[in-house]
Design a protein around this motif. Structure first.
Motif, PDB file in Angstrom:
ATOM      1  N   ASP A  87       3.494   3.135   0.596  1.00 26.74           N
ATOM      2  CA  ASP A  87       2.169   3.562  -0.612  1.00 26.74           C
ATOM      3  C   ASP A  87       1.071   3.295  -0.095  1.00 26.74           C
ATOM      4  OD1 ASP A  87       3.745   5.174  -2.140  1.00 26.74           O
ATOM      5  OD2 ASP A  87       4.007   3.671  -3.929  1.00 26.74           O
ATOM      6  N   ARG A  88       1.506   2.003   0.325  1.00 24.95           N
ATOM      7  CA  ARG A  88      -0.445   1.170   1.920  1.00 24.95           C
ATOM      8  C   ARG A  88      -0.458   1.641   2.221  1.00 24.95           C
ATOM      9  NH1 ARG A  88       3.686  -3.577   1.422  1.00 24.95           N
ATOM     10  NH2 ARG A  88       3.255  -4.760  -0.218  1.00 24.95           N
ATOM     11  N   ALA A  89       0.012   2.907   3.272  1.00 31.22           N
ATOM     12  CA  ALA A  89      -0.259   3.581   4.241  1.00 31.22           C
ATOM     13  C   ALA A  89      -0.849   4.472   3.411  1.00 31.22           C
ATOM     14  CB  ALA A  89       0.744   4.559   5.024  1.00 31.22           C
ATOM     15  N   TRP A  90      -0.392   5.502   2.240  1.00 32.78           N
ATOM     16  CA  TRP A  90      -0.946   6.582   1.837  1.00 32.78           C
ATOM     17  C   TRP A  90      -2.652   5.878   1.357  1.00 32.78           C
ATOM     18  CZ3 TRP A  90      -1.184  11.417   1.788  1.00 32.78           C
ATOM     19  CH2 TRP A  90      -1.859  12.068   0.674  1.00 32.78           C
ATOM     20  N   MET A  91      -2.546   4.637   0.338  1.00 32.52           N
ATOM     21  CA  MET A  91      -3.401   4.112  -0.600  1.00 32.52           C
ATOM     22  C   MET A  91      -4.678   3.411   0.598  1.00 32.52           C
ATOM     23  SD  MET A  91      -1.738   2.527  -3.364  1.00 32.52           S
ATOM     24  CE  MET A  91      -2.865   1.497  -4.621  1.00 32.52           C
ATOM     25  N   GLY A  92      -4.236   3.155   1.563  1.00 36.54           N
ATOM     26  CA  GLY A  92      -4.956   2.910   2.752  1.00 36.54           C
ATOM     27  C   GLY A  92      -6.235   3.268   3.524  1.00 36.54           C
ATOM     28  N   VAL A  93      -5.147   4.657   3.341  1.00 33.07           N
ATOM     29  CA  VAL A  93      -6.336   5.698   4.210  1.00 33.07           C
ATOM     30  C   VAL A  93      -6.946   6.443   3.313  1.00 33.07           C
ATOM     31  CG1 VAL A  93      -5.871   8.304   5.581  1.00 33.07           C
ATOM     32  CG2 VAL A  93      -4.115   6.034   6.254  1.00 33.07           C
TER      33      VAL A  93
END
Ligand SMILES: NC(=O)c1ccc[n+]([C@@H]2O[C@H](COP(=O)([O-])OP(=O)(O)OC[C@H]3O[C@@H](n4cnc5c(N)ncnc54)[C@H](OP(=O)(O)O)[C@@H]3O)[C@@H](O)[C@H]2O)c1
Length: 856
Positions: free
Chosen positions: A221-227
């Motif tokens: 989720d962090r990867a998705w939200m961060g990008v």
């Protein structure tokens, strides 16, 4: 039998299946003026329906109906299919994603619905052509699919099959617009519509990454939200959709496509479902709900970057750039509140060339400070009266009888002065001594203020507080004599109240020093500060307020400022499953925070309050029955000579307690409620012992008990002041004593912005709150080193004391914006999970305080 659908607006819709999406769709219909019948085979879901609908309305916030309670009347809940089908123009099948079940349910309602009604399926992945076989109304059947949460996602897919009529599609388009959705009409059947086709790939990729242990769900989720800058990642979405729905989809498509990885993803979800983790509705999926971790400002471990050119980002991003918690997604379009800590900043010494004060001065306090002050002030010609700190309030009012009305009279409130760090008083010492001295200081200040009200000298007089908090009014987190917090809180409120409505008020100054400061240095400073305060009377109220509190450390003078600081990162973990004590936890804002925290960490709660919950099941009453009850209670009160409003308030308190207890039960939280006045130290000790015997030691505390009664300073009664100090401060003293052997991981107290910055009509409340904060700061630096903190709250909207009509009017009239429940809860939980890093945290709307108060 007519075969052509009467092409008219939908006035009543039928929702088949009261699951998540069914309830959202029902709520969306009602919010847009379409009445609904809701059918479910489960009688419990039918019984619970109105309450769940009301809850959904509340989640919709500004997008829901203005009056959620009465809006529920536009919905009928039943488990009788024939009844549900009456007078319906459109039916939406929302049952679980299983092909045989959907076929059976559609067939049954096809037979029962009025011939002209449209029948739709909300199936996520089955095509209408897979479901139409056997239906009589082939041309009035299509897929009508919405996305959760319906009020925010606002897209409806309309997917006809080969025989669906153009009229039917047109009606569905109009219906979609009518209920606030953007209609997307598919030109041909396609599994997963438009958005879900893309989403399926995303969710299955995310599940594959977790199932194969490439990365944790949180990191995915962090990867998705961060990008992407999106507020939620794939696993957050999975929780919203519900794990069972996605499991069904994985099973189906894994089989159809013969893809073993998709089948394994379904099995992975099944293991979580078996452990009761079915998603947001059950309170736990990949995250705990409500208030999942990904909504917290710290989740990404850095500030979010705004999507370029997106005007909506400004609200959250301005806050996020300052490291602040973003406002609730979909919440009101306002700036998030600032999170601030206290700082002492160097301030110039008073110039020392102004004329010393004249007239008379009353000094409230004890030896050795009060007599030394008297000597110093007499040395410049002031007439001095010393009022012993332990004078009972009733001896104080007569003191002014002898003072001529036009004689300027100054006041000095000198808190206890010692040469050592003072412990928090024991309950016995508090009752026997400290509380009396504080109430005596309040009474003297009140009598002095009342004596001066309306007389010209009041605006040329000074009131000075002398404290030994530590030299920086507690900003460093180290406190010497915490009881001085009573004087700081009181005088800031006097400053605010006396200047309300643009009136001029007395000069107000608080002079703080370290323990054991030389007495002659203290007395010199008091004179210099009193002189300076009187010279500053001409400043605007805003400029003047920034000078009210000053502290001295080694002859350096400091002013107190608020420093915006980022929401802290997660710290030591809260032990899951521990027992927490929550004072005031069955009502108001404390109940909201406690429930979210308990759901997140699986805590057991012990709640304390003074309202007996009774055994009337009032919490189940709908809006109409409540109105009737209110009328009866008020008429009954009038007939027996009681005040109708007070009689109803008592019942409303019971209802609030019972509703909150029921909400905890619905979330599966183990909670017990105890009627206990926490200012009664013995009763508190007994209650806690009994709770420990059944639930083990306490691992955390939320001290939210409090009482506030807005009223003019000169009209506050001793009983009101005593009660205001009771739950908040006497209660704290009892808690510190009763919990001294418990392995506490966190102790969070709810203070108020009023305590930090004063408030109109709240002299006693400000006193209690600032004193609470100083005691808590002292407690955290004490021998146990308990992680403890005070959060100074602004007014909360919708729940608690500030939301009650009189307070709300006063706050909003004074320009204060109320904070949403979600924003407040996120702040509270963020501080707790970070290990309460700051002793005093101030949550504030920057606009309500003078800019000079902030250090930016
Ligand atoms: N709501 C806000 O906007 C706001 C803003 C700033 C600060 N705060 C602070 O936050 C805390 C909670 O506020 P709230 O608005 O949720 O208040 P609330 O709705 O009025 O609830 C206060 C709770 O404290 C309990 N209580 C009061 N005195 C007690 C005593 N002596 N012994 C045991 N329980 C006692 C009450 O119990 P009974 O009702 O059963 O007596 C009630 O459960 C308070 O400390 C308040 O000062 C609130």
């Amino acid at each position: 039998m007519p075969t052509h659908h009467a092409d008219r607006d939908v006035r009543r819709a039928l929702i088949i299946g009261a699951g998540s999406i069914g309830m959202e769709l029902a709520a969306q219909c009602v919010a847009h003026g379409v009445a609904v019948n809701v059918f479910d085979v489960d009688p419990e879901a039918v019984a619970e329906g109105p309450r769940r609908l009301e809850r959904t309305f509340r989640e919709m916030g500004a997008l829901g109906p203005a009056d959620p309670v009465s809006a529920t009347r536009a919905a009928t809940f039943t488990s009788t299919a024939a009844m549900a089908s009456q007078d319906v123009d459109l039916a939406c099948e929302c049952v679980p994603e299983q092909l045989p079940l959907k076929r059976r349910v559609l067939g049954e309602f096809d037979r029962l619905l009025p011939p002209s009604a449209i029948l739709t399926t909300t199936s996520s992945y089955f095509l209408p052509s897979m479901l139409v076989a056997g239906l009589g109304r082939r041309e009035r059947f299509a897929a009508f699919h919405v996305h959760s949460p319906v009020w925010l996602a606002a897209v409806a897919d309309i997917m006809p099959h080969g025989a669906t009529s153009a009229e039917c599609v047109g009606s569905l388009e109009r219906f979609a617009r009518r209920i606030g959705q953007i209609p997307i009409v598919l030109r041909r059947e396609h599994p997963g519509y438009v958005f879900n086709s893309m989403l399926r790939v995303l969710l299955m990729s995310a599940l594959t990454l977790a199932e194969r242990d490439v990365a944790t769900p949180e990191d995915v989720d962090r990867a998705w939200m961060g990008v992407t800058g999106m507020p939620v990642g794939p696993f957050g979405m999975l929780d919203r959709i519900g794990l069972e729905t996605v499991r069904d989809i994985a099973r189906y498509w894994g089989g159809v496509m013969r893809d073993p990885q998709i089948v394994r993803n379904g099995e992975y979800l099944q293991r979580l479902i078996d452990a009761g983790r079915t998603g947001r509705r059950s309170g736990r999926g990949f995250y705990f709900h409500p208030g999942p971790a990904y909504e917290e400002g710290t989740f990404l471990g850095r500030m979010r970057v705004p999507a370029r050119g997106d005007p909506e980002t400004s609200r959250t991003e301005r806050g996020a750039r300052a490291g602040q918690i973003p406002a609730a997604p979909g919440g009101d379009a306002t700036e998030p509140m600032l999170r601030c800590e206290l700082a002492a900043v160097p301030a110039p010494l008073p110039p020392g060339d102004a004329r010393p004060p004249s007239g008379m001065v009353m000094i409230h306090g004890g030896a050795p400070l009060a007599p030394a002050l008297a000597t110093r002030l007499r040395s410049v010609g002031l007439e001095v009266v010393v009022v012993p700190g332990d004078s009972p309030p009733e001896q104080i009012a007569p003191l002014f009888a002898a003072v001529p009305g036009d004689t300027p009279c100054h006041l000095v409130l000198a808190a206890a002065w010692t040469d050592r760090v003072e412990p928090i008083p024991t309950p016995a010492a508090w009752r026997a001594e400290t509380l009396g001295v504080i109430e005596s200081a309040f009474a003297l200040c009140q009598a002095w203020y009342g004596h001066g009200l309306g007389k010209p000298w009041l605006t040329r007089a000074a009131v000075v507080g002398v404290t030994s908090l530590g030299g920086d009014v507690g900003a460093s987190g180290r406190i010497a004599t915490p009881t001085g917090g009573a004087i700081t809180g009181l005088l800031k409120a006097v400053y605010m109240e006396s200047r309300a409505g643009g009136a001029g008020g007395p000069a107000v100054r608080i002079v703080d020093g370290p323990a054991g400061d030389r007495i002659d240095a203290v007395t010199d400073r008091v004179l210099a500060e009193m002189t300076d305060a009187l010279a500053s009377c001409a400043l605007s109220p805003e400029q003047g307020f920034a000078r009210v509190e000053v502290g001295y450390r080694r002859d350096e003078r400091h002013a107190i400022r608020l420093v915006p600081r980022p929401t802290p990162a997660e710290g030591p973990r809260i032990s899951p499953g521990g027992q927490w004590l929550v004072t005031g936890g069955a009502r108001g804002i404390t109940a909201e925070v406690a429930r979210r925290l308990a759901v997140r960490f699986g805590l057991r709660l012990v709640l304390l309050g003074t309202t007996p919950p009774g055994d009337e099941p009032w919490e189940r009453l709908d809006a109409r029955a409540l109105e009737a009850l209110k009328r009866d209670v008020m008429i009954g009160a009038r007939a027996t000579g009681r005040k109708p409003n007070e009689a109803w308030d008592a019942v409303a308190r019971v209802i609030e307690v019972r509703r909150n207890l029921a909400a905890l039960q619905a979330c599966g939280i183990e909670a017990s409620y105890h009627v206990c006045r926490i200012d009664d130290a013995e009763a508190l000790r007994d209650t806690l012992s009994a709770a420990r015997a059944s639930g083990g030691p306490f691992r955390g505390v939320i001290h939210g008990a409090g009482f506030e009664h807005t009223g003019r300073f000169d009209r506050k009664t001793p009983a009101e002041v005593h009660r205001t100090l009771g739950g908040k401060v006497s209660g704290l003293v009892g808690l510190v004593d009763a919990l001294r052997h418990d392995p506490l991981e966190a102790f969070v107290a709810f203070g108020s912005l009023t305590g930090r910055c004063g408030g109109v009509g709240q002299t006693d409340y400000a006193l209690a709150n600032d004193l609470l904060a100083k005691l808590v700061t002292h407690y955290r630096s004490g021998p146990g080193g308990t992680a403890a903190a005070t959060i100074h709250w602004p007014g909360w909207a919708d729940v608690g004391m500030a939301a009650r009509p009189a307070s709300r009017r006063a706050l909003e009239g004074g320009g204060q914006r109320l904070m949403s429940i979600e924003e407040g809860c996120r702040h509270a939980i963020a501080e707790i999970v970070a290990g309460l890093p700051a002793a005093e945290v101030v949550i504030v709307d920057r606009g309500v305080l003078p800019p000079a108060m902030f250090l930016t």
